[in-house]
Design an enzyme around this catalytic site. Structure first.
Site, PDB file in Angstrom:
ATOM      1  N   GLY A  76       0.827  -1.202   0.000  1.00 63.41           N
ATOM      2  CA  GLY A  76       0.000   0.000   0.000  1.00 63.41           C
ATOM      3  C   GLY A  76       0.861   1.252   0.000  1.00 63.41           C
ATOM      4  N   GLY A 150      -5.531  -8.592  -6.365  1.00 63.65           N
ATOM      5  CA  GLY A 150      -4.277  -8.237  -7.007  1.00 63.65           C
ATOM      6  C   GLY A 150      -3.286  -9.365  -6.791  1.00 63.65           C
ATOM      7  CB  ILE A 152      -1.647  -9.628  -1.734  1.00 66.55           C
ATOM      8  CG1 ILE A 152      -0.273  -8.969  -1.588  1.00 66.55           C
ATOM      9  CG2 ILE A 152      -2.078 -10.257  -0.410  1.00 66.55           C
ATOM     10  CD1 ILE A 152      -0.215  -7.856  -0.571  1.00 66.55           C
ATOM     11  CG  ASP A 255      -1.725  -8.525  10.071  1.00 67.95           C
ATOM     12  OD1 ASP A 255      -1.172  -8.789  11.152  1.00 67.95           O
ATOM     13  OD2 ASP A 255      -1.123  -8.020   9.100  1.00 67.95           O
ATOM     14  CG  HIS A 279       0.019  -3.805   9.958  1.00 65.45           C
ATOM     15  ND1 HIS A 279      -0.398  -2.530   9.641  1.00 65.45           N
ATOM     16  CD2 HIS A 279       0.327  -4.394   8.775  1.00 65.45           C
ATOM     17  CE1 HIS A 279      -0.344  -2.361   8.320  1.00 65.45           C
ATOM     18  NE2 HIS A 279       0.102  -3.485   7.784  1.00 65.45           N
TER      19      HIS A 279
END
Length: 317
Positions: A76, A150, A152, A255, A279
């Protein structure tokens, strides 16, 4: 011409860097107040430090008056795109596509399996030295919906393939066809949600996806469904999710959260049926070798005036 490249890891630790630029190490420092390694006006390529506080990552941006490339080490780029107004026109912003797929997909699968099979309860029982057997749902025969297909999202499906699923549905910004099957547009989410036992979020954070998982989205999920978020916290409306968790109708494995880091005392910590990891989708032993390969490739392209990979946007365009 500006020729400095700011790297968040020591240049000598990256084998294969092309000759030409002056490579300078800058990761912000432990306290976020590390002096800049050179004149920001001489920086041509800024590689954004990884896993540092947001104010540290964006601190140099307005002083990079001759920067040509900003390379993130994250999938991101919302931390940078939220500050485009301070970046000069013509700068190519590139993300880290290819770096985090393995780690994030592994964690998505880990969270899914741990939640379905009741692993958090077993850990609590172990801490109390209790032999607590239980019957839990398997991933086999379940229908999974991946929202955000995408690289991932595709990597997540690759790892789901051996688990004898009943069905995998895929959703992305636009409709297309892949080797594994069709990818549905976001507009078809309302008709897909009621059929999914597990909904995995791997979408980038954009204006369109911010708050995507709201009360209406959650209400369309089937009773007993599991929501897994390895995307960004603000993709989910936390208040709406808490309502569903506290009713016991849905469970979640997160997460990422909103707010993040999740502060002590926040009701999400103690909500029933939720598993939270801090995270950690990207940071694993898989990160560093892939990040180094990306940087060598991108910087070789930059030096040779070849098109860069993973260009998300060019400022001022």
């Amino acid at each position: 011409m500006s020729a400095d490249v700011w790297l968040p890891m020591e240049p000598e630790e990256i084998e294969g860097l092309p000759a030409g630029p002056r490579y300078l190490f800058w990761d912000g420092g432990e306290d976020g107040d590390q002096p800049f390694p050179g004149d920001p006006a001489d920086c041509a390529v800024y590689v954004v430090p990884y896993m540092t506080p947001l104010p540290v990552r964006v601190r140099p941006l307005e002083r990079l008056t001759n920067v040509q490339v900003i390379q993130t080490l994250t999938a991101g780029v919302d931390d940078v795109t939220s500050r485009l107004s301070v970046i000069r026109p013509g700068v190519q912003l590139c993300n880290a596509r290819g770096v985090h797929e393995a780690s994030t997909a592994e964690l998505a699968l880990t969270l899914t399996l741990a939640s379905l099979r009741g692993i958090p309860g077993f850990v609590r029982a172990q801490q109390q030295e209790r032999w607590q057997s239980a019957f839990h749902p398997a991933l086999a025969d379940k229908s999974v919906l991946i929202v955000g297909y995408g690289s991932i999202g595709a990597a997540i499906e690759d790892r789901l393939a051996p688990f004898e699923l009943a069905r995998v549905a895929r959703v992305a910004r636009s409709e297309r066809t892949t080797a594994r099957g069709p990818v549905h547009p976001l507009t078809e989410l309302p008709s897909l949600l009621p059929h999914a036992d597990v909904v995995i979020l791997s979408t980038p954070l954009t204006e369109r996806t911010r708050g995507l998982v709201d009360a209406e989205f959650l209400a369309r999920m089937k009773d007993g469904a599991l929501l897994v978020n390895v995307a960004r916290g603000p993709v989910v409306d936390t208040k709406a999710l808490l309502t569903e968790l506290e009713s016991g109708r849905l469970t979640a494995a997160l997460d990422v959260t909103d707010p993040e880091p999740l502060p002590p005392g926040h009701p999400l910590w103690q909500a029933p049926g939720v598993l939270i990891s801090p995270h950690v989708g990207g940071p694993s032993s898989a990160f560093l070798p892939r990040a180094k390969r990306l940087l060598v490739d991108q910087l070789t392209r930059f030096v040779n005036h070849e098109p860069l990979r993973n260009v998300i946007l060019t400022t001022g365009s």
